[in-house]
Structure formats: C-alpha cells, structure tokens
Motif scaffolding. Structure first.
Motif, mmCIF file in Angstrom:
data_model
loop_
_atom_site.group_PDB
_atom_site.id
_atom_site.type_symbol
_atom_site.label_atom_id
_atom_site.label_comp_id
_atom_site.label_asym_id
_atom_site.label_seq_id
_atom_site.Cartn_x
_atom_site.Cartn_y
_atom_site.Cartn_z
ATOM 1 N N PRO A 556 0.815 -1.214 0.000
ATOM 2 C CA PRO A 556 0.000 0.000 0.000
ATOM 3 C C PRO A 556 0.849 1.265 0.000
ATOM 4 O O PRO A 556 2.031 1.233 0.345
ATOM 5 N N LYS A 557 0.243 2.355 -0.399
ATOM 6 C CA LYS A 557 0.869 3.684 -0.354
ATOM 7 C C LYS A 557 2.227 3.707 -1.060
ATOM 8 O O LYS A 557 3.281 3.862 -0.448
ATOM 9 N N VAL A 558 2.174 3.519 -2.369
ATOM 10 C CA VAL A 558 3.385 3.565 -3.180
ATOM 11 C C VAL A 558 3.155 4.470 -4.386
ATOM 12 O O VAL A 558 2.024 4.797 -4.731
ATOM 13 N N ARG A 559 4.242 4.867 -5.011
ATOM 14 C CA ARG A 559 4.203 5.435 -6.353
ATOM 15 C C ARG A 559 5.110 4.578 -7.214
ATOM 16 O O ARG A 559 6.208 4.195 -6.785
ATOM 17 N N VAL A 560 4.662 4.280 -8.414
ATOM 18 C CA VAL A 560 5.413 3.418 -9.326
ATOM 19 C C VAL A 560 5.829 4.246 -10.540
ATOM 20 O O VAL A 560 5.033 5.046 -11.056
ATOM 21 N N TYR A 561 7.065 4.052 -10.967
ATOM 22 C CA TYR A 561 7.613 4.822 -12.088
ATOM 23 C C TYR A 561 8.231 3.900 -13.127
ATOM 24 O O TYR A 561 8.742 2.824 -12.816
ATOM 25 N N GLU A 562 8.203 4.350 -14.375
ATOM 26 C CA GLU A 562 9.011 3.783 -15.450
ATOM 27 C C GLU A 562 10.041 4.832 -15.846
ATOM 28 O O GLU A 562 9.728 6.032 -15.876
#
Length: 622
Positions: A556-562
């Motif tokens: 929970p409570k994440v940010r995902v990046y490419e």
C-alpha cells in the motif's frame, strides 16, 4: 422438403461453428501459439479475468509451462495418483524444473597430480591417497554452473606434503553442493587452500565429515568462503579430530551472506596444539546461524581466535555447547565479536567447563549473550557492549555492506540525474510455472513436506529438503501488519491474487534487462504510473523451488515509475527500468538496510528501489 429444412439447419450450425472455431484459432494464431499449449491457456485466462484490452504481458507469458497437451495430461494423472516420483527425471526435463540427481561415485584410485581448470561436476574418490608431495589444483571449477555438485571422498588421505588448491570454486553457481568425506584424514604436512570458494552462490550445501581427522600439521585455509551467498549451509563434523598441530584459518567466511548456517560438531576434539583462526566470519551477513558443539573438547594446548566475528551482521544466532570442555591449556580469544547492528543472540553452555589452565578473553563483545556453566577462572570480559549503545556500534561500518544504489530517494528519479545502478541480475535458476492442473495436485505446506520430499526424491538434510522447507516456511510466515500475501506457482494463481487485491483493470511491469547493473547510469525520460498518484501495487519476487514460484504481496501507499536508463557518456538508452517508491516506512525496522544506506529512520523518508530482473509489480492500468 422436411429433409431440406434439416439440411439447411445443419449447414447453418456448421457454418457458425466453423466461424467461431476459426475466430478462436485466428486469435491464437496471431501469436503463433498452439491453442492447446499452456501459454494459450494462460492467454485465454488473462482475457477472461482482466477487463482491459491492453496487450498481454509477453514477459509473464514467457514463463508458461513448456509441457505439451499430452505431456500435461500424462503428468497430471501421475500427480493425481501420487506417482510423479516414478517419472521424476522425465517430468523435470519436460516441465523445465529444478531437480537434483546424484551422479555415480567414481571409485578408482588417482595417485598422480591433478589439474582441473574450467571443469564441471564430477565425483572425486581416492584422489591423492597416500601420495608423497605433489599438488592438485581446482581453478574455475563449475563456475557459473546451475547446481554444481562434487564429492571428494577419501581425498588426500594419509598423504605426505600434498597440497590441494581450490580457487574460484563453483563461483556464481546456483545450488552448489560439495561433500568432503574423510578429506585429508591422517595426512602429514601439506596444505589445503580454499580461495573464493562458492562466492555469490545461491544455497550452497557443504559437508566436511572427518575432515583432517588424525592429521599432522596439515594446514587449511578458507579465504572469501561462501561470500555473498544466499541461505547457505555448511557442516563440519569431526573436523580435525585427534589432529596434531592442525592449523585452520577462516578469513572473510560468509561475509555479506544471507542466512548462512554453519555447524561445527566435534571440531578439533581431542586435538593437540590445534590453531584455528576465524577472521571477519559472517561479517555483514543477514541472520547468520553458527553452532559449535564439542569444539576443542579435550584438546591440548589449542589456540582459537575469533576476530571481527559476525561484525555488523543483522541479528544472528551462535551456540557454543561444551566448547573447550575438559581441555588442557586451551586459549581462546574473542575480539570484536558479535558487534551486530541488529542485536543477535549468543549462547555459551558448559563453556570451558572442567578445563585446566584455560585462557579465554572476550574483548569488545556484543550484547544479548548467555553464559551457562562456564568456567569461573581464566575467562575475562572486556569492553562488553551494553544494550543502550548497541545500535551505535556498527552502523557506520555496515553502511559499507549495503550495495550502492540499492535504495534511493524519490528525488533521484529525475531526467538527467546520474546515479549508481545496483546489480539487478537474477541469480535464480531458470524454471517455468507448472500448469495449475498439476500444481494444484501437489502438496504445498510444511504438513505435506514428507510427500513433497518423496515426490522430488529429497533425502533428509539434503539441499532439496532445505530448498522445499525454506520456501514453505516463508510462504507460511504470518503477514506483516497491513500486508496481504500469497505464494503462486502458476500464471492463473498470480492473476487471481492480483485481481483480488487491485480489481480486474490491471497491468504488470518489470525492468526490461540488466544492462547498466553496477555502473553509473543517467536517468532518461521518467513516467509516473497512474499519473504519479499514490496507489497500491502487488509485487512478486521469485522463491527458490523446483518449479517457478513467486512470493506476491500487496504494497500500500506507493508510487510506481518507469524510466529510461541511459549510458552516461553517450546518453544512449540501454535499459528501461521500473521503480517503486514506498511512501509509508513507519513499520520498517530502524536497522533496515535502506535507512543504513540513506541515513534516516522509519516513517521519516520514502524509500525507492528498482524492480530486479524477473521480478514484477502489478498496478491498476493507466
């Protein structure tokens, strides 16, 4: 007339059937996939359970079982009848599994010098027996091999002045297993050198039985032994027993390893003037476990030195049972012992009890240690660390043990930034998922371990048994607060779990390759998944098991990046990475490697890391 109506009706049904069939076949033929393959079945399952029309993940589908329809049906029937063990070799080969099969032991004698360079699995029996002088060299032996196995039985036994050298032995291998039985027994003089032995190996399994027993001045050196390994196990049984002046040096043994277990049973027992040195043993390791039983018991004038032992390790457990008991003039020195940044546990039972004129010194010794029935005379404690200052010791040192770039701040994910890329290479052996129709028929619990051992022909205390039990224990571990987890052995199981957590509008991502690993790289174009909003994800990491097994858990409570990964000088794209930033670290251990590397604590900062090769993260589709 009635016949014509029936004929027309049948023709209409036939046409509709052919249209539907051709449509189904066409949709699979576009991907050039046999409609009866496990991959085609996974594609149909994906289409049925994931609502969006995004392309299926070629990365995930590439892990489908290679079994043919006929093979799948055959092995499914065997699994249902608990009869897979009778066809294990064929099953492992056809299904792309990790299985172990013992080689037949070679029993002929070898009295001449031997030089094994760039050599792979072999059984060594009666090598160097009763040999006068000479040397055997093992260089680059089984390097990079998946499941390297070697047996050294009665090796260099009763030899005089014989030298054995093991250099770069089984490096970078996966599941290396070696058995040294009666190695150097009764040998006079000579030496055995183990340098860079099984470095970076996943699950090494080493057994030294009756090693150097009754030896006379046969020196053994272990340098950089099983460093950087994962979940290793070494057993030294009756090592140096009844030996005379047998010196042993362990330097950088198990450094930076993950859960190394060593057992020293009857080590140096009844030895005369043994000289053993442990330097930087299990340093920077994660939860090492070492057990010394009857070590040096009844010895005469022996000297043991533990310097920098388990320094900066994370937790760890050592047991010294009947260590030096009934010995004569035994000298032992523990210097900078157990200075772990996360408090470990050491137990000394009957330590030096009944010994005469023993000399034991503990200098700069760690916390949380228990001494039961130890000798009251001749044992000194200096610089014993108190619980209050235990966390201050080793933090600076252990920072060196956290790979640069493994953890980073969210601000690093900006175009043009230069950073160190950690080694994201997957060291696990290549395996494939099983079709769920087969995996569902195999037990998957510690209660079913006996049946699993029978199916995969795992002997007691074997590498396979440990591999099975370790994976099951991790999968059955109680979830952390707020965590939802599941171990999956099929694509269908993984899709079901991801959908249960995130809903059916999903996408799965992974880092494209390993280029840039352990190098300085430049961050290229960065894209935030779901617009860079705070979300939750399901991350899946491989576990070591006969078939492909993933440990999946909700985050929970994440940010995902490419992000594009560029070569620094040319700014050429060399990789495309996926990174996940954990925004809530309040429940993490204050001694977590991320805080050691970044210099903060739980709940104070976000922590980011790359998704490593063959791991993956699921999120809601953009």
């Amino acid at each position: 007339m009635e016949t014509d109506r029936v004929r027309v009706k049948l023709n209409t049904i036939t046409v509709l059937f052919l249209l539907l069939s051709s449509s189904a076949v066409y949709s699979l033929s576009e991907s050039k996939e046999n409609p009866f393959s496990a991959k085609a079945s996974a594609i149909r399952y994906w289409n049925k359970h994931i609502s969006n029309k995004l392309p299926q993940s070629a990365f995930l589908l590439s892990k489908s079982s290679p079994l043919t329809a006929a093979g799948s049906a055959f092995f499914t029937k065997l699994a249902a009848d608990n009869a897979l063990a009778s066809h294990l070799s064929a099953f492992c080969s056809a299904a792309d599994l990790l299985c172990f099969f013992d080689s037949k032991t070679v029993t002929e004698n070898h009295k001449d010098d031997a030089n094994f360079a760039v050599y792979t699995n072999k059984q060594f029996s009666n090598y160097g027996n009763a040999q006068l002088g000479g040397a055997d060299e093992f260089k680059n032996y089984s390097d990079g091999v998946n499941f390297a196995t070697a047996s050294f039985a009665r090796y260099s036994r009763s030899s005089t002045g014989h030298h054995e050298g093991f250099s770069s032995y089984a490096d970078d291998g996966n599941v290396a297993s070696s058995n040294f039985s009666n190695y150097g027994a009764g040998a006079t003089g000579g030496a055995g050198d183990f340098k860079t032995y099984m470095a970076r190996v996943n699950v090494p399994d080493l057994r030294f039985s009756s090693y150097d027993s009754e030896g006379n001045g046969h020196k053994l050196t272990f340098a950089s032994y099983v460093d950087d390994t994962n979940s290793g196990n070494q057993a030294f049984t009756s090592y140096g027993k009844n030996g005379n002046g047998v010196p042993v040096e362990f330097t950088s043994y198990g450094a930076t390893s993950n859960v190394v277990g060593s057992a020293f049973t009857g080590y140096g027992e009844l030895g005369n003037s043994a000289n053993d040195s442990f330097k930087a043993y299990s340093s920077n390791a994660n939860n090492p476990s070492n057990n010394f039983r009857n070590y040096g018991g009844g010895g005469n004038g022996g000297t043991d030195s533990f310097a920098g032992y388990r320094d900066s390790a994370n937790a760890g457990t050592d047991t010294f049972q009947s260590y030096g008991r009934d010995s004569n003039s035994e000298k032992t020195n523990f210097l900078n012992y157990g200075k772990s940044f996360n408090v470990g546990t050491d137990t000394f039972k009957e330590y030096a009890k009944g010994a005469v004129e023993q000399n034991v010194g503990f200098k700069i010794y760690g916390v949380n240690n228990t001494f039961k029935d130890y000798a009251k005379k001749g044992v000194t404690f200096a610089g014993y660390t108190t619980p209050e200052d235990s966390t201050k010791v080793g933090v600076k040192m252990v920072k060196k043990g956290v790979e640069e770039g493994k953890f980073f701040r969210e601000s690093m994910l900006q175009e043009g930034k230069i950073t160190k890329m950690p080694n994201i290479k997957d060291w696990m052996p290549k395996r494939s998922f099983l079709p769920r129709v087969i995996s569902s028929k195999l037990p998957f619990s510690t209660e079913g371990l006996a049946e699993l051992k029978r199916t995969f022909r795992a002997d007691d205390n074997s590498t396979m048994e440990r591999m099975l039990s370790n994976a099951l224990a991790e999968c059955e571990r109680v979830p952390s607060p707020g965590e939802t987890k599941m171990c999956v052995g099929s694509i269908e199981d993984m899709i079901d779990f991801a959908v249960s957590v995130l809903g059916d509008d999903l996408a799965v991502r992974t880092t494209e390759g390993v280029k840039g690993s352990s190098e300085d790289v430049m961050i290229g174009v960065v894209k935030g998944i779901n617009g860079g909003r705070v979300t939750k994800s399901v991350s899946c990491h491989q576990s070591l098991y006969p078939y492909l097994l993933y440990y999946c858990h909700s985050v929970p409570k994440v940010r995902v990046y490419e992000a594009d990964i560029l070569e620094v000088d040319t700014k050429t794209k060399i990789n495309h990475g996926v990174a996940i930033c954990h925004l809530d670290t309040s429940t993490w251990s204050p001694h977590h490697g991320a805080f050691v590397a970044l210099g903060s604590g739980p709940g104070l900062i976000e922590v980011c890391h790359w998704i490593f090769e063959n791991d993956m993260t699921w999120t809601s589709a953009n």
